[in-house]
Design an enzyme around this catalytic site. Structure first.
Site, mmCIF file in Angstrom:
data_model
loop_
_atom_site.group_PDB
_atom_site.id
_atom_site.type_symbol
_atom_site.label_atom_id
_atom_site.label_comp_id
_atom_site.label_asym_id
_atom_site.label_seq_id
_atom_site.Cartn_x
_atom_site.Cartn_y
_atom_site.Cartn_z
ATOM 1 N N LYS A 32 -7.254 -3.569 -9.214
ATOM 2 C CA LYS A 32 -6.032 -3.308 -10.001
ATOM 3 C C LYS A 32 -5.580 -4.585 -10.709
ATOM 4 C CE LYS A 32 -4.809 0.612 -7.125
ATOM 5 N NZ LYS A 32 -4.044 1.217 -6.021
ATOM 6 N N GLN B 196 0.506 -0.587 -2.003
ATOM 7 C CA GLN B 196 -0.779 0.006 -1.639
ATOM 8 C C GLN B 196 -0.661 0.758 -0.313
ATOM 9 O OE1 GLN B 196 -3.458 0.060 -3.627
ATOM 10 N NE2 GLN B 196 -4.706 1.167 -2.153
ATOM 11 N N ASP C 48 2.819 4.631 -9.477
ATOM 12 C CA ASP C 48 1.911 5.496 -8.708
ATOM 13 C C ASP C 48 2.269 6.975 -8.903
ATOM 14 O OD1 ASP C 48 -0.201 4.431 -7.158
ATOM 15 O OD2 ASP C 48 1.220 3.497 -5.770
#
Ligand code: GUN
Length: 284
Positions: free
Chosen positions: A54, A98, A121
């Site tokens: 990422k 995460q 997200d």
């Protein structure tokens, strides 16, 4: 028949290039580059790889990336305090925590603490609810990536019978909502589903996201079906494999995603897209 491959790596690179061009154009007009904060708690090796990918994508997209890495002992209170700090920071556009988080941290509480406008997200109930109500804003990256990959390849989903294997919050549920939005007829299967093989055998589109290597057998695939494998499983020999038995499924399908190089890179491309969108929404 051998299926054509849905090339997530190629399409992801195209999307990141498009994002980069938009970022460069905004910067040329005097706006700042989008900024993504990535938070990693603990030492899960797969999470470390995802987070590193990422961050690399942020560089390619021309974003500023901020990295927060903590040992697994970080307290929930301290993580929530960091999220509040990032929410309040006008120089941060996107916040990604995460998953999975260590067991002593309530992931739902952390996700709900993120400002929905910075929830790149797409996991906050606000963004999930908007997707369910056909008014998507920031969409969960993996299922959205699947849809974009199919669109860009010219695969039409209208009226198709889609079977989603797995009902997780990250993959199965939002994938079902995306497929419904694309006007497929959707069945969601999970650990209590009866006659799973028969359900998959009837599917024009199969989306597998269970995290079990080779769980969906090749001979379950209807000839000509579209197979989307969201699984990324590391085998004892170090190789990656998906949730679908690739070779026999490939012999029957019309389109199939490889693992690696299918859905994985699309998740990252959609994260870049979401971060740019969040940045534009927050600083029009
Ligand atoms: N863990 C596995 N996939 C994801 C994802 O898309 N986002 C986050 N935050 N964690 C994950």
């Amino acid at each position: 028949m051998s299926a054509q491959l849905l090339d997530g790596k190629l399409i992801s690179a195209e999307i990141i290039d498009e994002v980069r061009s938009q970022v460069d154009a905004r910067v040329a007009l005097g706006r700042r580059a989008p900024a993504l904060a990535v938070v990693l708690v603990g030492d899960d090796p797969a999470s470390a790889v995802y987070v590193s990918n990422k961050k690399k994508a942020c560089e390619r997209a021309g974003f500023r990336s901020l990295s927060y890495e903590f040992p697994a002992s970080l307290s929930e209170t301290d993580l929530l305090a960091l999220v509040e700090k990032l929410n309040a920071d006008p120089s941060v556009d996107g916040i990604l925590v995460q998953l999975p988080l260590p067991k002593h941290i309530d992931a739902e509480k952390v996700i709900e603490a993120i400002n929905p406008l910075k929830d790149v997200d797409g996991f906050h109930p606000y963004n999930f609810g908007r997707l369910a109500l056909k008014m998507p804003l920031l969409r969960p990256c993996t299922p959205h990536g699947v849809m974009v990959m199919l669109e860009k390849t010219g695969v039409d989903l209208v009226g198709k019978d889609a079977v989603v294997v797995g009902a997780s919050n990250i993959v199965g549920r939002p994938a079902a909502l995306e497929l419904l939005l694309a006007r497929a007829t959707v069945t969601v299967c999970h650990s209590k589903t009866r006659d799973l093989a028969d359900k998959v055998r009837a599917a024009d589109v199969v989306v597998a996201g269970v995290g079990i290597p080779n769980f969906v057998k090749g001979d379950w695939i209807k000839p000509g079906a579209i197979v989307i494998d969201v699984g990324i499983n590391r085998l004892d020999n170090g190789k990656l494999c998906g949730d679908v038995e690739f070779e026999p499924a490939r012999e029957r399908a019309s389109w199939i995603t490889p693992v690696p190089g299918g859905v994985g890179p699309m998740t990252i491309a959609m994260l870049m897209r979401n971060t740019l969108d969040a940045s534009i929404n927050l600083n029009p």
